[in-house]
Design a protein around this motif. Structure first.
Motif, short mmCIF file in Angstrom:
data_model
loop_
_atom_site.label_atom_id
_atom_site.label_comp_id
_atom_site.label_asym_id
_atom_site.label_seq_id
_atom_site.Cartn_x
_atom_site.Cartn_y
_atom_site.Cartn_z
N SER A 63 0.83 -1.20 0.00
CA SER A 63 0.00 0.00 0.00
C SER A 63 0.87 1.25 0.00
O SER A 63 1.97 1.25 0.54
CB SER A 63 -0.87 0.03 1.25
N LEU A 64 0.36 2.31 -0.61
CA LEU A 64 1.06 3.59 -0.59
C LEU A 64 0.56 4.36 0.63
O LEU A 64 -0.64 4.44 0.89
CB LEU A 64 0.77 4.36 -1.88
N SER A 65 1.48 4.92 1.38
CA SER A 65 1.08 5.62 2.60
C SER A 65 0.44 6.97 2.31
O SER A 65 0.87 7.69 1.40
CB SER A 65 2.29 5.83 3.49
N VAL A 66 -0.60 7.30 3.11
CA VAL A 66 -1.20 8.63 3.07
C VAL A 66 -0.14 9.65 3.49
O VAL A 66 -0.18 10.81 3.11
CB VAL A 66 -2.37 8.71 4.09
N PHE A 67 0.80 9.21 4.32
CA PHE A 67 1.76 10.13 4.93
C PHE A 67 3.08 10.21 4.15
O PHE A 67 4.07 10.70 4.67
CB PHE A 67 2.06 9.65 6.36
N VAL A 68 3.06 9.75 2.91
CA VAL A 68 4.31 9.61 2.16
C VAL A 68 5.07 10.94 2.01
O VAL A 68 6.30 10.96 2.00
CB VAL A 68 4.04 8.91 0.80
N ASP A 69 4.32 12.05 1.95
CA ASP A 69 4.99 13.35 1.76
C ASP A 69 5.31 14.08 3.06
O ASP A 69 5.79 15.21 3.04
CB ASP A 69 4.10 14.28 0.91
N VAL A 70 5.01 13.45 4.19
CA VAL A 70 5.22 14.13 5.48
C VAL A 70 6.68 13.97 5.90
O VAL A 70 7.15 12.85 6.10
CB VAL A 70 4.30 13.54 6.57
N PRO A 71 7.40 15.09 6.03
CA PRO A 71 8.81 14.98 6.46
C PRO A 71 8.93 14.93 7.98
O PRO A 71 7.97 15.25 8.69
CB PRO A 71 9.43 16.28 5.93
N LEU A 72 10.08 14.53 8.48
CA LEU A 72 10.35 14.60 9.91
C LEU A 72 10.43 16.09 10.26
O LEU A 72 11.14 16.85 9.61
CB LEU A 72 11.68 13.91 10.21
N ALA A 73 9.67 16.51 11.27
CA ALA A 73 9.65 17.93 11.63
C ALA A 73 10.95 18.33 12.29
O ALA A 73 11.54 17.54 13.03
CB ALA A 73 8.48 18.21 12.56
N LEU A 75 7.28 6.13 9.03
CA LEU A 75 6.19 7.06 8.71
C LEU A 75 5.55 7.58 9.99
O LEU A 75 5.24 8.76 10.12
CB LEU A 75 5.14 6.35 7.85
N TRP A 113 -1.20 18.59 5.79
CA TRP A 113 -0.56 17.47 5.09
C TRP A 113 -1.52 16.57 4.32
O TRP A 113 -1.11 15.53 3.81
CB TRP A 113 0.24 16.61 6.09
N GLU A 172 -4.30 3.33 6.95
CA GLU A 172 -3.71 4.23 7.95
C GLU A 172 -4.84 5.09 8.51
O GLU A 172 -5.80 5.39 7.79
CB GLU A 172 -2.66 5.11 7.29
N ASN A 196 4.93 19.46 16.94
CA ASN A 196 5.06 20.90 16.73
C ASN A 196 3.72 21.62 16.84
O ASN A 196 3.65 22.74 17.34
CB ASN A 196 5.71 21.19 15.37
N SER A 248 6.26 13.61 14.80
CA SER A 248 7.12 14.80 14.93
C SER A 248 6.38 16.06 14.49
O SER A 248 6.52 17.12 15.10
CB SER A 248 8.42 14.61 14.14
N GLN A 249 5.58 15.94 13.45
CA GLN A 249 4.78 17.09 13.00
C GLN A 249 3.70 17.43 14.03
O GLN A 249 3.45 18.59 14.33
CB GLN A 249 4.12 16.81 11.64
N ARG A 285 7.55 10.28 11.62
CA ARG A 285 7.45 11.54 10.88
C ARG A 285 6.15 12.27 11.23
O ARG A 285 6.14 13.47 11.49
CB ARG A 285 7.58 11.29 9.37
N LEU A 321 1.76 2.98 8.11
CA LEU A 321 2.15 1.70 7.51
C LEU A 321 3.43 1.14 8.09
O LEU A 321 3.64 -0.07 8.10
CB LEU A 321 2.30 1.85 5.99
#
Lengths: 404, 404
Positions: free
Chosen positions: A3-13, B270, B122, B240, B280, B276-277, B273, B266
């Motif tokens: 599965s592709l994660s919903v959170f795939v674009d979320v970076p570590l803050a 992830l 996000w 998720e 904040n 961490s957001q 990440r 997943l």
């Protein structure tokens, strides 16, 4: 297929703060010291708690008449009223005229979040906030995240080694019309009567909105009234303002979010309108603020004997701070450290500038493992009989070995 | 010249909720009754508190080893871990694979505020939220205030007098791709195995993001695992999700804001990440969540004997709810009230639909001073031996005198 994660674009803050503490914790040096805790520490290196607080905590737990129902969105009314009287004095003009009110918040961050949301919506002409550098994190960041432009100011004069009121007046003079001005422990910055008049007149004429940050009442001089007396200058000039009143540090209740966003308006009708808007913001933020801390504080403030006991505990802590500062000064004198160290004892309260430059601060952190903030403003209650010799010797070294 | 107020353009805010309670309070009729309290009530008409909570509250106050320092921004780690195990079960896939985590929040409103802020930032592809009507206030309003488009849904079938899974499936089928779907007490809506499979497959293919709202674990069937077992369907489909886990109502700690925003991702990377957001956002909202309630709950959940005592108190309350419902049904039967009232006992938990139409509800409120929400969903624990006769007679009248 995975599965592709919903959170795939979320970076570590990125961590926003606490990097000094983090570095300290990661340091393996056995004699490392951290002098930047926010709260008053006991000589045993523990966060200070007013002795009366523990007593009341037990009494409350034993009280069978208490229910633990949801509080109203505004919070505990008795807590708000008792805290307003503490802040302004029972006979203050704003209390008598019924134009001061408050919303019980989750600590001072909650108060700034609530106030910033209100100002974002209802103070649209200017979205510029001035805040003292040492409060940029976390309060300044709350405004910044909400889209305000945040400017930092500082009124510590590193040359003269004093808090300079004229620096403050200059900042206000240059600040844009209608901006929000966050004002912290200003009672430490000894303004003369005419400087107070000039400051408030300037703010009034430029429609600058003051947002006070009071989390140290009784911890500056141990005289509760003295520590917030400067508010009278603003009240008497008919200035309207917000004030984040936090009661964590002066009671020693750190984990319960005991804060209030105080509102002073020109009259009761305006006050009620502002409070009604704040209530809607608070409903979305946390619905009901927590009550344990508020209940303890209310019990103390509403009982003259307990209040007296609390005041005595504040006097004890202030005496201790003065003693530590005197000892630090004396030890530096005995070590023959160059310079006058009178500025240490001239500043009030637990947190004061050591008066070191950035190279000296860097020396302390890197070479001596004594962790202090870049501006050299330390918490003197972190110094105790066990570490004072190492700390003063380290300061002496830092001054002697890093000549400009 | 009088000063012009900064607040001159601020209007009095409209009250967003609580209008039924407000009308009830303003009613002078001596026999008035309010059947819409959010929390379980005792037969004496007081908010229920698990007996083990009072005991632990006292123990904690007497514990000299506790300090009351600021908690980390994430909150009390032991509270989060104990609550996650309660929610998913110790051996759940998401716990074992270390891909479930949480942030300790100020109650469920805090959890929704935090989750909504994250999704606003996000989850930009869709800013549409579906929420069950009964949760429009206050949780739906949090999304709405933040700029989301909020659609309400309902799966109570007023004709068949039951919670209809096919209605829910239809709503999901028609919901737009990528929307956020807030799911409350779905365990009450008896989905078959194949309906669960269809629901989760639909959500997955349409990339719908589930946001669970769980504030009743143990208050639906008294079987803690049973009440949240449906989460397994979502976990096993690699979905998720977020979950607002509130522990106020099932422990009887209403005034301390004991909530968690649970995140299931997943994989662990992830998850970290996302956390961490969230940290904040939490830092700006309240910096440190309150600990009293969290400390009580953690003490209970981490001690098998205390946990057993807590479970027994839940069983007591569920037995009482079933008894009340049986009695209401029996009394309506004896009064000869038209219709079958089996739907009352077929629904689980304290809050259930009476199955009245809007005219009947209006009759109850206006003529009988029995305050119930427009949808006819009442809190059965508000009914007790003192008021059951008046209430059932009033329902009987409402049904007989308001024929369509």
């Amino acid at each position: 297929m995975p599965s592709l994660s919903v959170f795939v674009d979320v970076p570590l803050a990125q961590k926003l703060e606490g990097s000094l503490l983090k570095t300290y914790k990661q340091d393996n040096y056995p004699n490392k010291m951290f002098l930047a805790y926010k709260v008053c520490m006991t000589s045993e290196g523990q966060p200070w708690v007013s002795s009366v607080v523990s007593k009341i905590r037990l009494q409350i737990a034993q009280d069978p008449s208490l229910d633990y129902e949801y509080t109203p969105v505004m919070g505990m009314e008795s807590f708000i009223q008792a805290s307003l009287k503490l802040l302004f004095g029972k006979h203050s003009q704003v209390i008598v005229e019924n134009r001061a009110g408050g919303v019980h918040t989750v600590g001072d961050s909650g108060a700034f979040q609530l106030g910033a949301q209100f100002l974002k919506t209802w103070h649209r002409d200017s979205q510029i906030v001035y805040i003292i550098s040492s409060q940029k994190e976390p309060h300044g960041l709350i405004f910044q995240d909400m889209g305000f432009t945040v400017s930092e100011y500082i009124f510590w004069d590193a040359e003269q080694l004093c808090l300079d009121p004229s620096v403050l007046l200059n900042v206000v003079e240059q600040a844009p019309h209608g901006c929000v001005f966050v004002i912290g422990n200003i009672s430490n910055c000894k303004l003369t009567q005419s400087q107070w008049t000039k400051l408030t007149a300037l703010m009034k004429s430029k429609q600058i909105f003051p947002f006070f940050d009071i989390s140290y009442q009784g911890l500056s001089t141990s005289d509760l009234e003295e520590d917030t007396r400067f508010l009278d200058y603003f009240v008497s000039q008919d200035l309207e303002f917000f004030c984040s009143q936090s009661l964590s540090k002066n009671f020693g209740i750190y984990d319960e979010g005991v804060g209030i966003l105080v509102v002073v308006a020109l009259n009761n009708q305006l006050l009620l309108r502002v409070l009604s808007q704040l209530m809607n913001f608070a409903r979305a933020l946390w619905l009901n603020p927590p009550t344990t801390g508020a209940r303890i504080i209310t019990s103390i403030l509403c009982n003259p004997a307990l209040q007296e006991e609390w005041k005595q505990s504040l006097e004890g802590i202030i005496e201790n701070i003065m003693l530590i500062k005197e000892k630090v000064k004396e030890k530096l004198r005995l070590l023959g450290t160059p310079g006058s160290w009178d500025h240490i004892t001239e500043q009030k309260g637990s947190h004061s500038y050591l008066g070191l430059n950035s190279k000296q601060v860097e020396y302390l952190v890197k070479k001596k493992h004594v962790y202090i903030p870049k501006n050299g403003r330390i918490n003197f209650t972190c110094i105790n009989p066990c570490n004072i010799d190492y700390i003063t010797q380290s300061i002496n070294e830092a001054v002697c070995f890093t000549k400009p």
